[in-house]
Scaffold this motif. Structure first.
Motif, short mmCIF file in Angstrom:
data_model
loop_
_atom_site.label_atom_id
_atom_site.label_comp_id
_atom_site.label_asym_id
_atom_site.label_seq_id
_atom_site.Cartn_x
_atom_site.Cartn_y
_atom_site.Cartn_z
N GLY A 1 -2.71 58.03 13.63
CA GLY A 1 -3.27 58.99 14.56
C GLY A 1 -2.32 59.42 15.66
N PRO A 2 -2.76 60.34 16.52
CA PRO A 2 -1.90 60.90 17.57
C PRO A 2 -1.38 59.88 18.58
CG PRO A 2 -4.20 61.57 17.86
CD PRO A 2 -4.10 60.97 16.51
N LYS A 3 -2.17 58.85 18.85
CA LYS A 3 -1.69 57.86 19.83
C LYS A 3 -0.50 57.07 19.28
CE LYS A 3 -5.53 57.01 22.98
NZ LYS A 3 -6.49 56.01 23.49
N MET A 4 -0.43 56.89 17.96
CA MET A 4 0.71 56.19 17.37
C MET A 4 1.98 57.02 17.55
SD MET A 4 -0.46 53.33 16.41
CE MET A 4 1.00 52.74 15.56
N ALA A 5 1.85 58.33 17.43
CA ALA A 5 3.00 59.21 17.64
C ALA A 5 3.48 59.13 19.09
CB ALA A 5 2.63 60.65 17.30
N ILE A 6 2.53 59.06 20.02
CA ILE A 6 2.90 58.96 21.44
C ILE A 6 3.62 57.63 21.70
CG2 ILE A 6 1.98 58.76 23.79
CD1 ILE A 6 -0.32 60.63 22.86
N LEU A 7 3.08 56.55 21.15
CA LEU A 7 3.72 55.25 21.32
C LEU A 7 5.11 55.24 20.71
CD1 LEU A 7 0.79 52.74 20.61
CD2 LEU A 7 1.92 53.17 22.80
N GLY A 8 5.24 55.84 19.52
CA GLY A 8 6.55 55.90 18.87
C GLY A 8 7.55 56.66 19.70
N SER A 9 7.11 57.78 20.29
CA SER A 9 8.00 58.58 21.13
C SER A 9 8.44 57.80 22.36
CB SER A 9 7.28 59.87 21.55
OG SER A 9 8.08 60.63 22.43
N LEU A 10 7.49 57.11 23.00
CA LEU A 10 7.83 56.30 24.18
C LEU A 10 8.78 55.18 23.83
CD1 LEU A 10 4.31 56.07 25.88
CD2 LEU A 10 6.30 57.35 26.71
#
Length: 248
Positions: free
Chosen positions: A69-78
């Protein structure tokens, strides 16, 4: 009894096992596929999946398959930002200088598995822009930036990605001989790219310092000047990272 094992919370452990399913090459799973992979009943797996999806760490599409989901993408980016903070900070001042001098897009790429990821970018003010932004990934065999980094990867990784492609092997050899990569129209029609290596204190190539712009501005003497300046900026970043060419 393993103290660490005794301190785990079973529901969290199971949820993490579900997320681990997405670490491989397959990016979508049905409920039953996940249940089988984590050795849980479909009903228990469904409850866990529903909880994870409600928090946006997983998504469920119209085919009733689950993906990250989208939160995994955010965590990956961070995670990537923190991982490359030191490298980006060393490069930003030189990226800014080159961007202001030529008003071309200046990017910094590094290797992530079989891909390259853009970890910093200074955009041109001109009308023509590449549809590539900070955090975007491309195949390692793609364009000047990818091939530049591939040229300095371990031989086993090169063999895996290049295989028996003699044309690509020849391109890699040329990059190693020239010390930079140049391409036109590989990632976007009419766009030229100069990619140069950034090295760390051990001499390992850790990034591609890249300039891109309309191919008509990358011709003859102007191209030579841009190659020289991009190489100079990449060497400056390398030196700030502790690399000394005369000591290698």
């Amino acid at each position: 009894m393993d103290d660490k094992k005794g301190l785990t919370i079973r529901s969290i452990d199971r949820a993490l096992e579900i997320l681990d399913c997405f670490l491989g090459d397959q990016h979508e799973f049905t409920l039953n596929e996940i249940a089988e992979k984590v050795s849980l009943s479909p009903s228990t797996t469904y409850r866990l999946l529903n909880t994870i999806a409600q928090k946006d760490y997983l998504s469920k599409n119209s085919n009733k398959k689950y993906s990250l989901g989208p939160k995994m993408a955010i965590l990956g980016s961070l995670c990537s930002e923190m991982k490359y903070d030191h490298l980006v900070e060393a490069a930003k001042i030189y990226m800014d200088q080159l961007n202001k001098k030529y008003d071309e897009s200046i990017s910094l790429y590094t290797v992530e598995g079989d891909n390259i990821i853009c970890i910093e970018r200074f955009e041109t003010t001109r009308a023509l822009k590449q549809a590539i932004g900070k955090g975007d990934c491309l195949p390692l065999v793609s364009g000047a930036s990818g091939k530049l980094l591939l040229a300095y990867e371990p031989i086993n990784h090169q063999r895996k990605l290049i295989g028996d492609d003699l044309f690509l092997w020849s391109a890699i050899e040329k990059i190693q001989a020239d010390g930079f990569a140049f391409s036109t129209g590989e990632k976007a029609e009419g766009v030229s790219c100069i990619a140069t290596p950034v090295r760390n204190s051990e001499g390992k190539v850790v990034a591609s310092f890249t300039m891109t712009g309309l191919f008509t501005r990358f011709q003859d003497e102007e191209l030579k000047e841009k190659i020289a300046d991009t190489l100079l900026m990449a060497r400056s970043v390398s030196e700030d990272l502790g690399y000394r060419a005369d000591s290698k």
